[in-house]
Design a protein around this motif. Structure first.
Motif: not given
Length: 463
Positions: A147-176
């Motif tokens: 994102r900081s490099q302006g590579c928005y498409a690549e960033a979105e894929i990784l953000y969504l991957k990170s959220l999908a992993i966390l959603q299976e591991d921690i509550p969705t009201n977790h600070s992370s």
């Protein structure tokens, strides 16, 4: 074979300074036994299936069991000891990569950090498997760099991957989880996807209100980001309240030279500048630069941003010499530390071109505008508001030079982008309509110009 002393009591006594739940110790014991007794080809799968157990204490437990096995003359002792050492080395390497990445990010060396981020992500998958929170962390960190490099498409894929992993591991009201949502919202803001960004920011606000103290720095970050979104939508009253709340938190809990304090003060200064509250804005910008001098390297991209913002203020006040010096200083920083197609570089070029256009230095201005538009077309989505801004500015330059044939398609494209990406009453849309109207009037098309001016006036009357 496994040690003859099957009880985990000795393991409990020897692998940790802190008391741990007996069940987790038993789980360590069972996993070590599985690794010793399974076929070699299954070891990685078993390790990944029990990734929640893979930590320093588990490694310490393996080493203890290996020593027990060696004393008993067990043949697998050497293998287990080697396995534990290799795993410990991999985990230590991941920590080193993580710390190096954070350091490079903090000093603005985003391009240098990306290969390290990729290596950290791959290593996390090798150690813990593809669905472990450490992999989510690695994905989020790499996304931040993109994102900081302006590579928005690549960033979105990784953000969504990170959220999908966390959603299976921690509550969705977790600070992370909230922190990662905030990062994705910021990406959508930069892409001009304001509706999606607002929905995520509001979700983060709700989570943080539930789980964090009222003066937590993470709340200030999200409030400031939401304020930036509202300011971009001309919702100035809402934005100012959020900025002031964020800054109050910062001043209470952060040092006077903290980069986050500079960021939030800068955002409020941007708002005041938009409202032509120039004296208030200048005071804030100068404070921001004072903080940046203490908190950031001299060639950090954020310093370039702050220099640009103060230059914009001086340009608005017709202090052209002061503005040019700041623009050029910012441009030197960004040309050195950012990729040649980074959106922030386009911003620098566009702003300096504006200054030259105001001074009727048309040739210099055109070259800079064309470079800015070329960067935007390469780096941003086709409907990004920043592209519309740069197209509008180039069109205005052509209009000043009576180059109406060159100006009109640029105006039309800018208006089309604004209609798609911005609220119907956004000032940028009105500005684009007025620009096209001025060009049409100058080229003897008064009726078309009048219709556009009326639409622009209706927008202005709603703000």
């Amino acid at each position: 074979s496994f040690p003859t002393r099957r009880s985990s009591d000795l393991l409990i006594a020897n692998i940790g300074e802190n008391k741990m739940e007996e069940q987790r110790i038993q789980d360590y014991w069972n996993l070590i036994e599985q690794l010793l007794t399974c076929p070699e080809r299954e070891q990685t799968a078993i390790l990944h299936a029990n990734s929640s157990l893979i930590d320093e204490t588990f490694v310490k437990g393996m080493k203890w069991v290996a020593n027990e096995m060696a004393e008993a003359g067990e043949t697998n002792a050497k293998w287990l000891q080697g396995f534990a050492v290799r795993l410990a080395e991999m985990m230590e390497t991941w920590e080193q990569l993580y710390n190096r990445l954070v350091h490079l990010y903090n000093i603005g060396q985003y391009g240098e950090a990306i290969p390290i981020g990729k290596q950290a992500r791959q290593l996390a998958v090798e150690i813990w498997g593809p669905t472990h929170p450490k992999v989510a962390t690695s994905c989020n960190n790499l996304a931040e760099l993109y994102r900081s490099q302006g590579c928005y498409a690549e960033a979105e894929i990784l953000y969504l991957k990170s959220l999908a992993i966390l959603q299976e591991d921690i509550p969705t009201n977790h600070s992370s989880f909230a922190a990662n949502l905030n990062n994705l919202a910021l990406l959508y803001f930069f892409e001009g996807r304001y509706v999606e960004a607002e929905a995520l920011y509001l979700k983060v606000v709700a989570i943080q209100k539930e789980i964090l103290p009222a003066n937590h720095p993470a709340r200030a970050t999200n409030l400031s980001n939401l304020g930036l979104l509202y300011s971009s939508q001309n919702r100035y009253t809402e934005a100012e309240a959020l900025y002031l709340e964020a800054i109050a938190i910062d001043r209470k809990v952060l040092s006077t030279k903290h980069p986050d304090l500079a960021r939030d003060i800068n955002n409020l200064a941007l708002l005041y500048k938009s409202q032509q509250r120039y004296i208030e804005a200048e005071i804030l910008y100068l404070e921001v630069l004072t903080i940046a001098d203490k908190a950031l390297p001299t060639k950090h991209p954020n310093r370039a941003t702050y220099l640009n913002n103060l230059a914009e203020l001086y340009k608005s006040q017709k202090c052209y010499a002061e503005a040019e010096a700041l623009y050029l200083k910012a441009l030197v920083i960004d040309r050195e530390v950012l990729p040649t197609n980074h959106p922030c570089l386009a911003r620098d070029l566009n702003n300096l071109a504006d200054l030259y256009a105001f001074q009727c230095h048309y040739e210099e201005a055109e070259a800079l505008y064309l470079e800015a538009v070329a960067i935007d077309r390469e780096a941003l989505p086709a409907n990004h508001p920043s592209l519309a801004t740069d197209l509008n500015n180039l069109a205005l330059l052509y209009t000043f030079q009576d180059r109406y044939t060159d100006a009109e398609p640029l105006c039309q494209e800018a208006i089309a982008i604004s209609r798609e990406a911005l609220p119907a009453n956004h000032p940028s849309l009105a500005s684009g309509l007025n620009n096209l109207a001025g060009m049409l009037a100058a080229s003897d098309r008064p009726q078309e110009a009048l219709e556009l001016m009326q639409e622009a006036s209706e927008i202005d009357n709603t703000n």
